[in-house]
Design a protein around this motif. Sequence first.
Motif, short mmCIF file in Angstrom:
data_model
loop_
_atom_site.label_atom_id
_atom_site.label_comp_id
_atom_site.label_asym_id
_atom_site.label_seq_id
_atom_site.Cartn_x
_atom_site.Cartn_y
_atom_site.Cartn_z
N VAL A 12 0.28 -8.97 -0.74
CA VAL A 12 0.17 -7.55 -0.41
C VAL A 12 0.26 -7.40 1.10
O VAL A 12 -0.22 -8.26 1.85
CB VAL A 12 -1.14 -6.91 -0.95
N THR A 53 0.85 -1.18 0.00
CA THR A 53 0.00 0.00 0.00
C THR A 53 0.90 1.24 0.00
O THR A 53 2.08 1.17 0.33
CB THR A 53 -0.92 0.06 1.23
N ASP A 89 -8.32 2.16 -4.21
CA ASP A 89 -9.40 1.46 -3.51
C ASP A 89 -10.68 2.31 -3.55
O ASP A 89 -10.65 3.50 -3.17
CB ASP A 89 -9.01 1.26 -2.05
N ILE A 115 -3.27 -11.82 1.31
CA ILE A 115 -2.89 -11.12 2.55
C ILE A 115 -3.45 -11.98 3.67
O ILE A 115 -4.66 -12.13 3.80
CB ILE A 115 -3.36 -9.64 2.59
N VAL A 153 -7.83 -10.02 -4.72
CA VAL A 153 -7.23 -10.11 -3.38
C VAL A 153 -7.98 -11.16 -2.57
O VAL A 153 -9.22 -11.17 -2.55
CB VAL A 153 -7.29 -8.74 -2.66
N HIS A 203 -11.74 -8.14 -4.44
CA HIS A 203 -11.24 -8.36 -3.07
C HIS A 203 -12.29 -9.20 -2.34
O HIS A 203 -13.40 -8.72 -2.09
CB HIS A 203 -11.02 -6.99 -2.41
N LEU A 257 -1.00 -0.16 -4.08
CA LEU A 257 -2.43 0.00 -3.78
C LEU A 257 -2.63 1.21 -2.87
O LEU A 257 -2.06 1.25 -1.77
CB LEU A 257 -2.96 -1.26 -3.07
N VAL A 272 0.14 -4.04 4.15
CA VAL A 272 -0.02 -2.62 4.47
C VAL A 272 1.37 -2.08 4.86
O VAL A 272 2.03 -2.64 5.74
CB VAL A 272 -1.04 -2.47 5.62
N GLY A 313 -4.73 1.99 -0.61
CA GLY A 313 -5.76 1.26 0.13
C GLY A 313 -6.61 2.22 0.97
O GLY A 313 -6.12 3.25 1.43
N ASP A 314 -7.87 1.81 1.18
CA ASP A 314 -8.68 2.57 2.12
C ASP A 314 -8.22 2.28 3.56
O ASP A 314 -8.71 2.91 4.51
CB ASP A 314 -10.18 2.31 1.93
N SER A 315 -7.23 1.39 3.73
CA SER A 315 -6.54 1.25 5.02
C SER A 315 -5.88 2.57 5.39
O SER A 315 -5.45 2.74 6.54
CB SER A 315 -5.52 0.11 4.97
N LYS A 327 -9.94 -0.93 -7.13
CA LYS A 327 -10.26 -2.15 -6.39
C LYS A 327 -11.57 -1.93 -5.64
O LYS A 327 -11.83 -0.84 -5.15
CB LYS A 327 -9.14 -2.51 -5.41
N GLU A 332 -8.19 -12.15 1.25
CA GLU A 332 -7.77 -11.67 2.57
C GLU A 332 -8.22 -12.63 3.68
O GLU A 332 -9.41 -12.95 3.78
CB GLU A 332 -8.32 -10.26 2.84
C1 LIG Z 1 -5.30 -4.79 2.76
C2 LIG Z 1 -5.52 -4.32 1.35
C3 LIG Z 1 -5.84 -5.44 0.43
C4 LIG Z 1 -6.57 -3.23 1.31
O1 LIG Z 1 -7.65 -3.38 0.83
C5 LIG Z 1 -6.21 -1.95 1.90
O2 LIG Z 1 -5.03 -1.73 2.28
O3 LIG Z 1 -7.10 -1.11 2.02
#
Ligand SMILES: CC(C)C(=O)C(=O)O
Length: 291
Positions: free
Chosen positions: A239, A49, A110, A229, A206, A164, A68, A241, A70-72, A140, A208
């Motif tokens: 993948v 990410t 994301d 993941i 993905v 995902h 990515l 984070v 990511g929305d993380s 994604k 998870e």
């Molecule tokens: C963990 C990954 C796949 C993700 O969706 C994110 O980082 O938001």
Amino acid sequence: MTQLSAAQTVQNSPSDGSRTLYGGKGTRRITVRDIALAKERGEKWPMLTAYDAMTASVFDESGIPVLLVGDSAGNCHLGYESTVPVTLDEMTMLSAAVVRGTQRALIVGDLPFGSYQEGPVQALRSATRLVKEAGVGAVKLEGGERSHEQIRLLVESGIPVMAHIGLTPQSVNAMGYRVQGRGEEAAQQLLRDAKSVQDAGAFAVVLELVPAELAAEVTRVLHIPTVGIGAGPETDAQVLVWTDMLGLTSGRVPKFVKKYADLREVMGNAARAYAEDVVGGTFPLEEHSVH
Ligand SMILES: CC(C)C(=O)C(=O)O
Ligand SMILES: Nc1nc(=O)c2c([nH]1)NC[C@@H]1CN(c3ccc(C(=O)N[C@@H](CCC(=O)O)C(=O)O)cc3)CN21
Ligand SMILES: [Mg+2]
């Protein structure tokens, strides 16, 4: 910088016009076609990410082929409790920064919670913002069978989609953060979800937090690459984070994370050393001054 072996150099120019994703040369952007060809060659690849231009440039210069946004970012970068509050405006801003900071990596944006669940038309409107305003090469979204129509319209419209499935964190209020696909019935559902996103035209999926044996089976059955993941060693890609693998995440990290550095320690030590210099009068010195 990186010394390439003879074998890698040969792999760098396969006759089909594709290139090794990791260790390949050149700054042309990686495309979803490069990724499809990697599965045919049996090449595994890494994804990380990234949420800002500076960090993304480090990973891009390190040869990570896919980044990515990511929305993380919600919990790792913006201080929310989970990914649920993240907005499309926020994802657009962060994705644009990551695109600006990179030259070679494929950037996947994301789609946040609430930006595609209403249906395919909403999904297309949201994905179009990430493509036009941020410049991402793919998007994604979470969900298997339930997101089939969204994936189909995006792909038909010319937007590559990474799916995902397994643990889908945007559904934390409904499913918690639990392993998915345990037991025969849940395993069959995961296989149906995997085939559904492939049939809808996703270029990768993905997986998870699913049992390693099930992730291996999905990887064998699908012709598109799987990105694991917490899904064991047999997926086509992995993948993590970035704040987890570099030891910056505060508090608990999931058990599937391998920590490659302790940047929290490094940055904390540096901040304390600077503070002590200022308080003690040993920074700035003459060499840091202008006259
Ligand atoms: C963990 C990954 C796949 C993700 O969706 C994110 O980082 O938001
Ligand atoms: N920092 C961070 N890392 C991530 O990998 C991540 C995020 N945030 N936010 C979005 C999602 C949420 N993810 C999560 C969140 C929690 C667990 C977790 O608590 N897992 C337990 C296992 C639970 C079980 O055995 O059923 C663990 O101990 O790993 C896993 C993935 C993965 N993603
Ligand atoms: Mg996400």
